[in-house]
Motif scaffolding. Structure first.
Motif, PDB file in Angstrom:
ATOM      1  N   PHE A  29      28.427 -36.747 -12.913  1.00 59.34           N
ATOM      2  CA  PHE A  29      28.800 -38.112 -12.506  1.00 59.34           C
ATOM      3  C   PHE A  29      29.158 -38.934 -13.744  1.00 59.34           C
ATOM      4  CE2 PHE A  29      27.873 -42.500 -11.099  1.00 59.34           C
ATOM      5  CZ  PHE A  29      28.634 -42.522  -9.939  1.00 59.34           C
ATOM      6  N   VAL A  30      30.285 -39.624 -13.693  1.00 65.02           N
ATOM      7  CA  VAL A  30      30.745 -40.422 -14.843  1.00 65.02           C
ATOM      8  C   VAL A  30      30.474 -41.900 -14.561  1.00 65.02           C
ATOM      9  CG1 VAL A  30      32.671 -40.954 -16.372  1.00 65.02           C
ATOM     10  CG2 VAL A  30      32.529 -38.696 -15.309  1.00 65.02           C
ATOM     11  N   LEU A  31      29.728 -42.524 -15.472  1.00 63.71           N
ATOM     12  CA  LEU A  31      29.358 -43.935 -15.325  1.00 63.71           C
ATOM     13  C   LEU A  31      30.445 -44.849 -15.882  1.00 63.71           C
ATOM     14  CD1 LEU A  31      25.668 -43.536 -16.554  1.00 63.71           C
ATOM     15  CD2 LEU A  31      26.378 -43.924 -14.200  1.00 63.71           C
ATOM     16  N   ASP A  32      30.293 -46.161 -15.659  1.00 58.59           N
ATOM     17  CA  ASP A  32      31.271 -47.143 -16.137  1.00 58.59           C
ATOM     18  C   ASP A  32      31.425 -47.113 -17.660  1.00 58.59           C
ATOM     19  OD1 ASP A  32      31.548 -47.874 -13.549  1.00 58.59           O
ATOM     20  OD2 ASP A  32      31.247 -50.014 -13.862  1.00 58.59           O
ATOM     21  N   ASP A  33      30.331 -46.799 -18.378  1.00 56.53           N
ATOM     22  CA  ASP A  33      30.414 -46.768 -19.848  1.00 56.53           C
ATOM     23  C   ASP A  33      30.874 -45.405 -20.380  1.00 56.53           C
ATOM     24  OD1 ASP A  33      28.182 -45.169 -19.506  1.00 56.53           O
ATOM     25  OD2 ASP A  33      26.823 -46.416 -20.693  1.00 56.53           O
ATOM     26  N   GLY A  34      31.306 -44.512 -19.474  1.00 51.20           N
ATOM     27  CA  GLY A  34      31.813 -43.201 -19.891  1.00 51.20           C
ATOM     28  C   GLY A  34      30.737 -42.136 -19.997  1.00 51.20           C
ATOM     29  N   GLY A  35      29.484 -42.500 -19.750  1.00 52.63           N
ATOM     30  CA  GLY A  35      28.386 -41.522 -19.823  1.00 52.63           C
ATOM     31  C   GLY A  35      28.528 -40.454 -18.746  1.00 52.63           C
ATOM     32  N   GLU A  36      28.402 -39.185 -19.148  1.00 50.93           N
ATOM     33  CA  GLU A  36      28.468 -38.064 -18.202  1.00 50.93           C
ATOM     34  C   GLU A  36      27.038 -37.655 -17.874  1.00 50.93           C
ATOM     35  OE1 GLU A  36      32.528 -35.810 -19.511  1.00 50.93           O
ATOM     36  OE2 GLU A  36      30.933 -35.841 -21.000  1.00 50.93           O
ATOM     37  N   VAL A  37      26.638 -37.871 -16.634  1.00 52.12           N
ATOM     38  CA  VAL A  37      25.216 -37.769 -16.288  1.00 52.12           C
ATOM     39  C   VAL A  37      24.995 -36.943 -15.020  1.00 52.12           C
ATOM     40  CG1 VAL A  37      24.607 -39.950 -17.408  1.00 52.12           C
ATOM     41  CG2 VAL A  37      25.342 -39.975 -15.016  1.00 52.12           C
TER      42      VAL A  37
END
Length: 318
Positions: free
Chosen positions: A59-67
């Motif tokens: 899952f890619v967050l708004d800040d670009g974090g791949e989690v």
């Protein structure tokens, strides 16, 4: 800040992520502001280099974090925007500690799992819990922490030790542990078996954590005598034993928790009685009922590289 920790026992894939998300929905419906943290015990610093076949959706967050895909669940259920720091991995913790050691921050001390790794985990949780994720000013009221993996896993032991210390650090009335476990029904005898949950809770207690609430996954609601047995052997009050039985769709889970007064059990542990209102889930109820009433299938084609595993494109499916 109040903390709710969700752990899992017996087998993986019980639905800890949906349970944690649903707890967040319930607390939010009671008028509280909620944030979430997901702990993943793997050594990767993030999910970006992991195959969706093995790990499920990245899952890619708004800040670009791949989690982890559970953070997608949190965002969808609770209508919040998380940061990359809301996903803690063993890799991130060790990298941070090693960087500090290289800079000399530990002043020549021998760097060890206890206290340095465990302190880093606790500091990370306290720091990230203060970050507002709902678009409002100031920190949330409650932080829901989900510990990935299953109790007894070697890789999650430093986190369990850290969370045991953390419960003392924040003090009584600020920490609530919800343990999600399996109560299987054996076809041969048709009886709900409590032994797996008993062993799981014993393992948890042996590592310094005592559950306040048991969330039992089962095909059907727990019998009263089964609840009594679990209460006796796991040292959890009967009113704090909740059944998460199989439902037509996951939108029913917050309603299940509400109907079994899970919010009241949490508020009692967190000393929040009298400061909150009854949960308002009218819109949520209608969504669950609409979903139940859908019978005509709609075929949608999706082109993807990892279509062999349904979890790989979970957000699109949802």
């Amino acid at each position: 800040m109040k903390y709710v920790l969700v752990t899992g026992g017996v087998v993986s894939g019980l639905g800890k992520g949906v349970t944690a998300s649903s707890i967040g929905v319930l607390l939010k419906a009671c008028g509280l502001r909620v944030t979430c943290i997901k702990i993943d015990p793997y050594l990767n610093t993030d999910a970006g280099t992991m195959s969706p076949f093995e790990h499920g959706e990245v899952f890619v967050l708004d800040d670009g974090g791949e989690v982890d895909l559970d953070l997608g669940n949190y965002e969808r259920f609770m209508d919040i925007k998380l940061t990359r720091d809301n996903n803690i991995t063993t890799g991130k913790i060790y990298q941070s500690v090693i960087d500090k050691e290289r800079k000399g921050d530990y002043l020549g001390k021998t760097v060890q799992v206890v206290p340095h790794i465990t302190d880093e985990i606790q500091d990370w949780i306290e720091r990230v819990a203060m970050i507002p994720v709902d678009g409002k000013e100031g920190p949330a009221d409650v932080c829901v922490i989900e510990l990935g993996g299953t109790i007894g896993d070697i890789e999650s032991m430093p986190f369990i030790e850290a969370l045991g210390q953390f419960s003392y650090r924040v003090g009584p009335g600020n920490f609530c542990l919800i343990h999600v476990s399996l109560v299987p029904v054996l076809n041969v005898v048709g009886e709900q078996k409590t032994k797996p949950t008993q062993h799981s809770v014993r393992g948890l207690r042996g590592q310094g954590l005592t559950p306040n609430i048991l969330a039992c996954r089962s095909t059907v609601a727990l019998d009263d005598n089964v609840k009594g047995k679990l209460s006796q052997f796991c040292h959890v009050p009967e009113q704090n034993i909740i059944t998460l039985y199989d439902v037509p769709n996951i939108w029913h889970i917050p309603l299940l928790l509400r109907d079994q007064k899970a919010h009241e059990a949490i508020f009692k542990v967190l000393n929040l009685q009298g400061t909150t209102k009854e949960p308002l889930l009218k819109e949520w109820t209608s969504r669950a009922e609409i979903c139940d009433g859908l019978h005509e299938p709609v075929r949608i084609a999706m082109v993807g590289k990892y279509t062999g595993l349904s979890d790989a494109y979970l957000s699109i499916l949802k």
